[in-house]
Design a protein around this motif. Structure first.
Motif, mmCIF file in Angstrom:
data_model
loop_
_atom_site.group_PDB
_atom_site.id
_atom_site.type_symbol
_atom_site.label_atom_id
_atom_site.label_comp_id
_atom_site.label_asym_id
_atom_site.label_seq_id
_atom_site.Cartn_x
_atom_site.Cartn_y
_atom_site.Cartn_z
ATOM 1 N N LEU A 17 -49.002 -36.173 -14.975
ATOM 2 C CA LEU A 17 -49.248 -36.729 -16.300
ATOM 3 C C LEU A 17 -49.428 -38.243 -16.224
ATOM 4 N N HIS A 18 -48.610 -38.826 -15.371
ATOM 5 C CA HIS A 18 -48.579 -40.276 -15.261
ATOM 6 C C HIS A 18 -49.941 -40.837 -14.882
ATOM 7 N N ALA A 19 -50.684 -40.044 -14.161
ATOM 8 C CA ALA A 19 -52.001 -40.474 -13.732
ATOM 9 C C ALA A 19 -52.910 -40.725 -14.937
ATOM 10 N N GLN A 20 -52.663 -40.035 -16.055
ATOM 11 C CA GLN A 20 -53.561 -40.146 -17.199
ATOM 12 C C GLN A 20 -53.040 -41.118 -18.254
ATOM 13 N N GLU A 21 -51.765 -41.015 -18.555
ATOM 14 C CA GLU A 21 -51.220 -41.912 -19.569
ATOM 15 C C GLU A 21 -49.918 -42.491 -19.031
ATOM 16 N N ALA A 22 -49.437 -43.527 -19.630
ATOM 17 C CA ALA A 22 -48.205 -44.153 -19.154
ATOM 18 C C ALA A 22 -47.069 -43.866 -20.132
ATOM 19 N N PRO A 23 -46.376 -42.756 -19.970
ATOM 20 C CA PRO A 23 -45.314 -42.434 -20.919
ATOM 21 C C PRO A 23 -44.084 -43.313 -20.680
ATOM 22 N N GLU A 24 -43.226 -43.323 -21.661
ATOM 23 C CA GLU A 24 -42.025 -44.132 -21.568
ATOM 24 C C GLU A 24 -41.027 -43.465 -20.627
ATOM 25 N N TRP A 25 -40.441 -44.255 -19.752
ATOM 26 C CA TRP A 25 -39.448 -43.703 -18.834
ATOM 27 C C TRP A 25 -38.196 -43.306 -19.606
ATOM 28 N N GLY A 26 -37.556 -42.260 -19.111
ATOM 29 C CA GLY A 26 -36.253 -41.912 -19.677
ATOM 30 C C GLY A 26 -36.334 -41.034 -20.896
ATOM 31 N N SER A 27 -37.497 -40.918 -21.511
ATOM 32 C CA SER A 27 -37.571 -40.094 -22.723
ATOM 33 C C SER A 27 -37.831 -38.650 -22.315
ATOM 34 N N VAL A 28 -36.856 -38.089 -21.642
ATOM 35 C CA VAL A 28 -37.051 -36.745 -21.089
ATOM 36 C C VAL A 28 -37.087 -35.687 -22.168
ATOM 37 N N ALA A 29 -36.551 -36.016 -23.350
ATOM 38 C CA ALA A 29 -36.439 -34.985 -24.361
ATOM 39 C C ALA A 29 -37.808 -34.470 -24.799
ATOM 40 N N HIS A 30 -38.760 -35.354 -25.027
ATOM 41 C CA HIS A 30 -40.041 -34.854 -25.510
ATOM 42 C C HIS A 30 -41.079 -34.786 -24.409
ATOM 43 N N LEU A 31 -40.832 -35.400 -23.293
ATOM 44 C CA LEU A 31 -41.811 -35.327 -22.205
ATOM 45 C C LEU A 31 -41.096 -34.959 -20.920
ATOM 46 N N PRO A 32 -40.999 -33.703 -20.619
ATOM 47 C CA PRO A 32 -40.186 -33.305 -19.458
ATOM 48 C C PRO A 32 -40.768 -33.837 -18.157
ATOM 49 N N ASP A 33 -39.886 -34.403 -17.331
ATOM 50 C CA ASP A 33 -40.319 -34.816 -15.996
ATOM 51 C C ASP A 33 -39.753 -33.854 -14.969
ATOM 52 N N PHE A 34 -39.522 -32.630 -15.408
ATOM 53 C CA PHE A 34 -38.951 -31.661 -14.476
ATOM 54 C C PHE A 34 -39.503 -30.287 -14.820
ATOM 55 N N GLU A 35 -39.452 -29.403 -13.844
ATOM 56 C CA GLU A 35 -39.909 -28.042 -14.069
ATOM 57 C C GLU A 35 -38.799 -27.091 -13.682
ATOM 58 N N PRO A 36 -38.224 -26.389 -14.666
ATOM 59 C CA PRO A 36 -37.146 -25.453 -14.353
ATOM 60 C C PRO A 36 -37.610 -24.410 -13.347
ATOM 61 N N GLN A 37 -36.642 -23.915 -12.578
ATOM 62 C CA GLN A 37 -37.001 -22.957 -11.530
ATOM 63 C C GLN A 37 -37.649 -21.701 -12.081
ATOM 64 N N ASN A 38 -37.337 -21.372 -13.348
ATOM 65 C CA ASN A 38 -37.891 -20.132 -13.903
ATOM 66 C C ASN A 38 -39.139 -20.379 -14.728
ATOM 67 N N LEU A 39 -39.724 -21.575 -14.652
ATOM 68 C CA LEU A 39 -40.971 -21.855 -15.373
ATOM 69 C C LEU A 39 -42.127 -21.284 -14.562
ATOM 70 N N PRO A 40 -42.904 -20.362 -15.166
ATOM 71 C CA PRO A 40 -44.001 -19.771 -14.387
ATOM 72 C C PRO A 40 -44.966 -20.839 -13.917
ATOM 73 N N VAL A 41 -45.520 -20.623 -12.750
ATOM 74 C CA VAL A 41 -46.397 -21.638 -12.167
ATOM 75 C C VAL A 41 -47.640 -21.824 -13.023
ATOM 76 N N SER A 42 -48.089 -20.760 -13.665
ATOM 77 C CA SER A 42 -49.306 -20.845 -14.461
ATOM 78 C C SER A 42 -49.134 -21.834 -15.610
ATOM 79 N N ALA A 43 -47.900 -22.012 -16.098
ATOM 80 C CA ALA A 43 -47.656 -22.913 -17.222
ATOM 81 C C ALA A 43 -47.932 -24.353 -16.834
ATOM 82 N N GLU A 44 -47.886 -24.620 -15.552
ATOM 83 C CA GLU A 44 -48.087 -25.980 -15.083
ATOM 84 C C GLU A 44 -49.442 -26.514 -15.529
ATOM 85 N N THR A 45 -50.430 -25.668 -15.439
ATOM 86 C CA THR A 45 -51.781 -26.113 -15.769
ATOM 87 C C THR A 45 -51.918 -26.407 -17.255
#
Lengths: 615, 307
Positions: A582-610
């Motif tokens: 995401l960072h490559a396209q826009e510069a989001p605010e650091w630390g605001s994990v609530a609305h912009l997740p910087d993590f992918e839970p282990q049970n998040l399907p890979v297809s959702a990534e796209t």
């Protein structure tokens, strides 16, 4: 599925629960209580060391009332000091730390982190907790035994254990057999759970590091505890049936021949059986804390742990090697040079994997956006504290230096650095970290800071002077804190190596630091109970923004853990990767994990990534 | 209630594909691994103590080898019937399973009964150490044997007339006795197993076994001449301490197996109607335990009886 949610009675829900989370919390509260008992014993001992020959203030009368003759006039006599020393070690290690890191954290987290509904054998799990509790109660009951509890050290070396005629040692043996049985059942449960109950997709390479550490810990307990159990059985037969497994021929104690209880045995046999457990036990004390620290690190540096495969390989290596280093605790017995060469080699080799784990954690910090949350403060402090503990151990790996240092305060400082600001700090970090998941509320940050900084300073003021005292030649088992060997004693005038007033003065510093350390635990105790009822509520099920599965459950997790079947698609620590895209396209605010997740839970399907990150 | 909870946990009955195991079987293998370490610790202790024993101090030939051998056969038979009973269950034949398991239980109980007979024999079998040692020539258990390890032997060993188990010198004195009559064993334990066998063969070829009779003559000893007196109990010697610790721990395991099998055979058998596969698994897992208990004995028997 337990869709019919029938209400269980109080007993079934909280006392005889089959739910791994309740059992984990039972373990946690019980073991923390035992740690508290161990702390109180330690305070009494340190006070007496700083004030030899004086009556203990405030509780002196109480001591005399409970312990009788050994506490005459409210003073801690050498006998009572020995009892407290033995019980402090036994309680802290077997009833405090091991059940805390293995029973409490292991039970609560392992099934959650691997996506399992519970442990593989819930009834066995309940049974092992109750065995542990009863073993602990027998151990505590020994304080009331005629003549007091065991007084031959937590290692219970035989000529001493057999010569002391009181019943305390028998209580100790019985309690140990019960506790060992409990550990064995617990370790069978953990191993089976990890092997059998991993959710679909949870491959070995995707296991959170904490699960790996518990897995190796369980194997250590499973394979190294039974020899101590056999040793305890032999000592039991010695004491009850008059056998002589551990007593040599022609033993004479203070001029009295011990022919009645002696003959044909060997005290060394006990030492071998004991330390065959004793050394793997050291890794039982530190592996799971390493796992806790790793979980907290990954979450608070917001990037994958550097060198995960190397770390897993390292702890497996530690697991194997820890079985072949035990006799480095026995250099003092005067073993032959070939044997000692073998154990010196394995002991130095085992430090390599430990250093790899520490190095990986240290390098993981590089380039991370570190959040200094309370758990992270504890976790990051683990590195230098464990480092001091580990590095001060290196001289003990060699026979020549060990012989000088072994019976001094240096070794007390060394292993307490590993266990107190090492293991205990990781445990505190773990409590602050997983508290929101278990209760749905945060612990207070301000009180957490008070607890952290106070404990950090006090622990160092307690244990660092011990290293200095040890190097100055202070022995480790003296109830008067070495006063008899100090320059203050007129008969030592001009004696080279007599303890100086500076060295003796450190005893006072340590004693006051102990008091301060105890006071700094009050914010924690208050915080813990206050936050259960009135802490700040968590905003969602995953307040720290974590990838591992325990955070992808309802809060607190219900019986059966997961609302719907779990499937795992990713490695354990997929932080930042998505964010980078995401960072490559826009510069989001650091630390605001609530609305912009910087993590992918282990049970998040890979297809959702796209969907989240269009390429 | 527990029923619904168990169903939530996978692989209680069915096999997980990548491990090829159901939970209970893995759990039992792990338990057995810890048991190997437990008995391993005790066997190591045995080796350690025996290597460290003074020459001539490790007794030989005091255990009853024929009875021990018979007991070994009893236990092996029970292992066979456990395996057969499991096979019967796999074929869906509960009645055959039942018959085999009754044999297993009979063998297990029989093993313990024989063992307790052996134990009682040891409890009433005494060694008497004399203040003045006997010369080898006048010693009933060594007489006529050239390979006796010492010229003098301080003790006589055998059954004592009219004395029950667990007596000591002090307790006999307290009871008002002034002397005892001991029937010495045919051999003294200071002869190695090899020396005893040699002597037996020599006697058989020369005298046709008349030596047995003379060994049963009573020997009366005054208590004042006795330095120490002990039945063959853990207090007697490191060998008997090892023997009783190891065999008693093994017997506890046998008793545990009896409880498990009996429970599964009677109250636990309800499960067969509802979940036959799970019930069969339980027999398999308990059987694994039983085979292990058997195996421990197969190591114990030669170690304690023959070596």
């Amino acid at each position: 599925m337990s869709s019919e949610t029938h209400e269980l009675g109080f007993l079934r829900k909280y006392v005889f629960s089959l739910d791994h989370k309740v059992i984990g919390i039972q373990y946690g509260i019980t073991s923390l209580s035992f740690v508290f008992v161990g702390l109180v014993l330690m305070m009494l001992m340190r006070w007496q060391i700083a004030n030899p020959g004086e009556a203990v203030p405030i509780v002196g009368g109480l001591l005399e009332g409970v312990m009788g003759v050994p506490a005459a006039e409210g003073k801690i006599s050498p006998d009572l000091y020995n009892m407290f020393g033995a019980m402090h070690g036994t309680i802290m290690i077997f009833l405090g730390i091991v059940p805390l890191v293995f029973g409490a954290f292991g039970n609560y987290l392992v099934p959650l982190q691997i996506g399992a509904p519970d442990m593989a054998f819930p009834k066995l799990n309940m049974f092992s907790y109750h065995l542990y509790l009863w073993g602990g109660l027998v151990m505590l009951a020994s304080f009331l035994a005629p003549g007091g509890p065991a007084q031959a050290g937590w290692t219970s070396y035989p000529p001493l254990t057999t010569i002391i005629p009181t019943d305390g040692q028998t209580y100790w043996i019985i309690a140990m057999v019960i506790i060992i049985t409990s550990s064995l059942l617990g370790s069978i449960n953990v191993i089976t759970t990890v092997i059998q109950l991993r959710a679909p997709g949870m491959t070995w390479g995707r296991l959170p590091f904490f699960v790996w550490t518990e897995f190796v810990t369980a194997f250590l307990l499973l394979l190294s505890f039974p020899p101590l159990e056999s040793g305890a059985i032999l000592q039991f037969v010695d004491r009850i049936f008059g056998a002589s497994f551990f007593m040599p021929h022609d033993l004479i104690v203070s001029g009295t021949p011990m022919a009645d209880v002696s003959g044909g045995g060997s005290p060394l046999l006990w030492q071998h059986l004991f330390w065959f457990l004793g050394h793997p036990e050291v890794y039982v004390l530190v592996l799971a804390p390493m796992g806790i620290v790793t979980e907290i690190f990954a979450n608070n540096i917001r990037k994958p742990i550097w060198g995960y495969p190397a770390m897993v390989g390292s702890i497996l290596t530690i697991g194997f090697l820890s079985m072949v280093v035990w006799a480095h605790h026995m250099f003092m017995t005067g073993m032959g040079s070939n044997i000692s060469m073998f154990f010196q080699t394995t002991t130095t080799v085992i430090s390599i994997p430990s250093v790899i784990v520490m190095t990986c954690l240290l390098l993981s910090l590089w380039g991370g956006s570190i959040r200094f949350t309370v758990p992270m403060l504890f976790a990051i402090t683990f590195l230098p504290m464990f480092g001091i503990g580990g590095l001060t151990g290196i001289p003990m790996a060699f026979n020549s230096t060990d012989t000088v240092l072994h019976d001094s305060y240096y070794i007390i400082g060394h292993f307490h650095y590993l266990v107190a600001p090492g293991t205990l700090f990781a445990v505190f970090g773990g409590i602050y970290y997983w508290f929101p998941k278990a209760t749905g509320r945060h612990m207070s940050v301000k009180l957490g800071h008070a607890h952290f900084w106070g404990s950090l300073v006090c622990m160092n003021l307690i244990f660092f002077p011990m290293l200095v005292q040890g190097l100055a030649g202070m022995g480790r088992r003296m109830s008067d804190g070495g006063a008899n060997y100090s320059l203050a004693n007129p008969s030592n005038e001009g004696v080279v190596g007599a303890l100086s007033s500076t060295i003796m003065g450190l005893n006072v510093l340590i004693a006051w630091s102990v008091v301060a350390l105890a006071l700094f635990q009050l914010p924690f105790i208050f915080n813990f109970f206050y936050s259960i009822v009135a802490g700040e509520k968590v905003e969602n099920d995953n307040p720290w923004g974590a990838t591992t599965l325990e955070w992808q459950t309802p809060t607190p997790p219900p019986h059966g853990n997961f609302a719907e079947p779990v499937v795992v698609y990713r490695k354990a620590y997929d932080y930042s990767l998505h964010f980078k895209a995401l960072h490559a396209q826009e510069a989001p605010e650091w630390g605001s994990v609530a609305h912009l997740p910087d993590f992918e839970p282990q049970n998040l399907p890979v297809s959702a990534e796209t969907v989240g990150a269009p390429e | 209630m527990s029923h619904s909870q168990h169903e939530a946990i996978p692989y209680t009955t069915e096999v997980r594909e990548d491990t090829g195991l159901y939970n209970g079987k893995l759990g039992m293998w792990l338990f057995l691994a810890s048991e190997v370490m437990l008995f391993g610790g005790l066997f190591s202790a045995y080796v350690f103590l025996r290597l460290g024993a003074r020459p001539g101090e490790w007794p030989h030939g005091l255990l009853n080898i024929p009875i021990g051998t018979f007991n070994t056969l009893v236990l092996i038979t029970s292992s066979l019937t456990v395996a057969m009973s499991w096979t019967a269950l796999k074929l869906g034949d509960f009645q055959t399973y039942r018959k085999y398991q009754l044999v297993t239980l009979a063998c297990a109980v029989g093993f313990l009964a024989i063992k307790s007979f052996e134990y009682y024999d040891k409890f009433t079998h005494y060694e008497v150490w004399l203040k003045a040692p006997l010369a080898a020539g006048e010693h009933p258990g060594l007489a006529g044997h050239a390979a006796a390890p010492d010229a003098e032997v301080p003790s006589v060993i055998g059954h004592v007339e009219g004395v029950g188990p667990f007596e000591t010198l002090a307790s006999l004195e307290e009871a008002g006795a002034t002397s005892i009559t001991i029937h010495p064993d045919k051999y003294h334990y200071r002869l190695t197993a090899w020396q005893q066998a040699e002597r037996t063969m020599k006697e058989a070829s020369m005298e046709g076994g008349s030596a047995g009779a003379e060994a049963h003559e009573g020997l009366t000893i005054e208590l004042s001449k006795i330095a120490r007196l002990s039945a063959l109990v853990p207090r007697h010697s490191t060998f008997f301490a090892c023997y009783f610790t190891l065999t008693a721990l093994h017997a506890l395991h046998v008793a545990g197996g009896i409880v498990a099998f009996a429970w599964l055979l009677w109250p636990g058998a309800r499960m067969w109607r509802e979940e036959p596969e799970r019930y069969t698994n339980r027999i398999e897992v308990t059987g694994l335990f039983w085979h292990f208990v058997d195996l421990v004995w197969i190591f114990l028997f030669p170690t304690l009886y023959l070596l």
